[in-house]
Scaffold this active site. Structure first.
Site, PDB file in Angstrom:
ATOM      1  CD  GLU A 109     -44.603  60.977   4.554  1.00 19.66           C
ATOM      2  OE1 GLU A 109     -43.658  61.041   3.742  1.00 19.66           O
ATOM      3  OE2 GLU A 109     -44.890  59.934   5.178  1.00 19.66           O
ATOM      4  CD  GLU A 129     -41.277  60.145   8.417  1.00 20.44           C
ATOM      5  OE1 GLU A 129     -42.413  60.113   7.933  1.00 20.44           O
ATOM      6  OE2 GLU A 129     -40.711  61.208   8.790  1.00 20.44           O
TER       7      GLU A 129
END
Length: 242
Positions: A109, A129
């Site tokens: 990210e 995740e």
């Protein structure tokens, strides 16, 4: 600026920002978040293009899982990582990421928040995740689809697909693959540094703004048309043609 988890070098016409926890694959912990905010503040105060990289074999292997395990609702609502990565994305200068090895989870990210990415052949991008019971809430759900399209983003976010360097190049996530991505990133910034800083700043702001507002382009162009820099650059161009 040298801190416990990062190093920010002023290289004249650019900054080189290095994530510096190589023994932990540059995992992003709370200390790094704070120090990256300090680095952003310095760039905002004296804007110059930023080259972002990681020390050692990896860009960033993710967030610090031991810290994430202890975070609760209040920390999630504070958007700790998201707030930083959004700030990186909003920096008033072009940012170029030199990505080697793992860029996973929060590391991916952070890479997505860069304007341009150069990959080593070893680069691997992914957002695992959900396997940890959480989601990619620091840019993965909204920045990644804009970069690679909804279909590829869902493959990464839902099916756990890891993009290698070749796949990242094919889907446009990276600009190029280089055996020395740091050197290639410097070459890209060499080109950036020769351009009008104000033109680049306005261009980035407009490209990143939601929706299409052509009149904003007109206003930005009007500002640039009145600058001495524009006249000097165009005069030099015409003189070279002669």
């Amino acid at each position: 600026m040298t801190a416990d988890t990062i190093q920010l070098d002023d290289a004249g016409d650019r900054y080189v920002l290095t994530l510096d926890r190589p023994a932990q694959r540059n995992a992003i912990n709370a200390a790094m978040i704070g120090q990256l905010h300090e680095a952003c503040a310095r760039v905002e105060a004296a804007p110059k293009p930023v080259l972002l990289t990681g020390r050692g074999d990896h860009f960033a292997g993710g967030a610090d899982i031991a810290e994430l395990r202890e975070r609760g609702r209040a920390e999630a609502l504070a958007g700790i990582n998201r707030t930083l990565f959004d700030r990186v994305a909003r920096l008033p200068v072009p940012t170029v990421g030199a990505i080697s090895g793992f860029a996973l989870g929060g590391g991916a990210e952070l890479a997505y928040a860069c304007d341009i990415r150069i990959a080593a052949p070893t680069a691997r991008f992914g957002n695992p995740e959900p396997g940890l019971g959480i989601l990619a809430a620091a840019g993965g759900t909204y920045r990644l689809p804009e970069l690679v399209g909804a279909s590829v983003a869902k493959q990464i976010l839902l099916a756990g697909r890891i993009l290698d360097a070749d796949a990242a190049l094919r889907c446009g996530l990276v600009m190029s693959i280089a055996d020395d991505p740091l050197a290639e990133a410097h070459t890209v910034i060499d080109r950036i540094a020769k351009q009008s800083a104000l033109a680049l700043r306005l261009m980035k702001t407009i490209v990143d703004a939601p929706g299409s507002q052509p009149w904003v382009d007109d206003i930005a162009q009007a500002v640039l048309f009145e600058t001495d820099d524009k006249r000097d650059r165009m005069t030099a161009f015409l003189e070279r043609k002669r």
